[in-house]
Write an enzyme that holds these catalytic residues in place. Sequence first.
Site, short mmCIF file in Angstrom:
data_model
loop_
_atom_site.label_atom_id
_atom_site.label_comp_id
_atom_site.label_asym_id
_atom_site.label_seq_id
_atom_site.Cartn_x
_atom_site.Cartn_y
_atom_site.Cartn_z
CG HIS A 199 3.30 4.00 8.53
ND1 HIS A 199 3.47 4.85 7.45
CD2 HIS A 199 2.88 2.81 8.02
CE1 HIS A 199 3.19 4.18 6.34
NE2 HIS A 199 2.84 2.95 6.65
CE LYS A 209 28.64 -1.83 -5.35
NZ LYS A 209 29.02 -0.89 -6.40
NE ARG A 227 -1.61 -2.43 2.73
CZ ARG A 227 -1.78 -3.68 2.34
NH1 ARG A 227 -2.89 -4.02 1.76
NH2 ARG A 227 -0.87 -4.61 2.58
CB THR A 228 3.43 2.58 2.30
OG1 THR A 228 2.65 2.12 3.40
CG2 THR A 228 4.00 3.95 2.61
N1 CP Z 1 -0.43 0.06 5.81
C1 CP Z 1 0.78 -0.22 5.28
O1 CP Z 1 1.80 0.39 5.64
O2 CP Z 1 0.76 -1.20 4.35
P1 CP Z 1 2.03 -1.71 3.52
O3 CP Z 1 2.98 -2.35 4.52
O4 CP Z 1 1.50 -2.67 2.51
O5 CP Z 1 2.68 -0.50 2.90
#
Ligand code: CP
Length: 356
Positions: free
Chosen positions: A171, A116, A87-88
Amino acid sequence: MCTSYLDDKFVTFRNLPMEQRISCFTKRGRVFDMIMSQQMDRQFIDDIYHLTNKLRHISKSKAGYMFLQNILAHKRAMLYFNQPSSRTFLSFHNACHILGMKTSEIRDPALSSEVKGESDDDGLRTFSSYTDLIIMRHSKSHMAERAAWLLNTFSNRPIPIINGGSGQDQHPTQSLLDIYTLQRSFNNKGGFDGKTLLMCGDLKRGRTVRSLSFLMRNFSDVKVIYAAPKAFQIREDVLEALESYGVPYTIETESLQKVLPLADAIYMTRIQDEHDRDHGDSGKIDISKFKLKASDMVNVKPTAAIMHPFPRRDEVDVEIDVDPRAMYWRQERNGMWTRAALISYIFGVEHEILNY
Ligand code: CP
């Protein structure tokens, strides 16, 4: 530059008061890097809400879509994801393309010069040599903060950093799309002010829960309930933050069912067992009482919003997907538009969009 030298400097920076750290990520009074939820005040959240709605509206016509395609056509973005993401990554990738930006990516560190022996710091400075924006997800907590601090302090070409998830820390763009979804869900019910948010699952290691919790200071009369077994309960620093904001919270360790009827929004999360390597064996903990089953929905308010940052396993029954209270697929779509709004805000083109 010597990494241990930078390690020491970064430790000193992280020990500064939150306001001073945030000021490092602010330019001319505006958000420049998006690193943590504490950067977002109510004005910013409301501005992004309106900008997101305007972007969605404009993009519905071909003329509007073509206008957006031109708006950041002179900018390039780098997507650096060293942890898995669907998603992100995809929502940011498409958000950049909606705004006409060119993108490049590193998703597998084995294919970069990291293999490396290049340090994270040198890698990030290298990415910044070629692009105008870095959107990053990193397995190490605080790595996005370090990247933004590094470029703002030591580089003569600082470019914005957007944190797409950093270890077990934060996040923030997930919390931005979450709060957009909540505000939209309660649009005809006074918005999110006055509502009770119930969060359930792996609250200890879930960065989405942490980031959304830190946004609560922007809303009046909200309450938070954390439902999880003791081993997965929310960390003390989040509770201390809520106390400092004056946001009341309760901790529920017996079952989700006990608190379900109290909630206006229910935010389910999966067990983050990718962190077991560092923090125990989560498979041994009984989480059976912290799942949302289709049969539980009679105890959920008729106006409630069921949320999940996804991916999910079995903590939300698939049968619930057809319930109008399920908001998680909308969350995914909202993510692309809120992220496009955030990028356009960071590049200062929001007035062009709002005036279209
Ligand atoms: N919600 C979210 O961060 O999903 P992903 O890990 O798929 O990006």
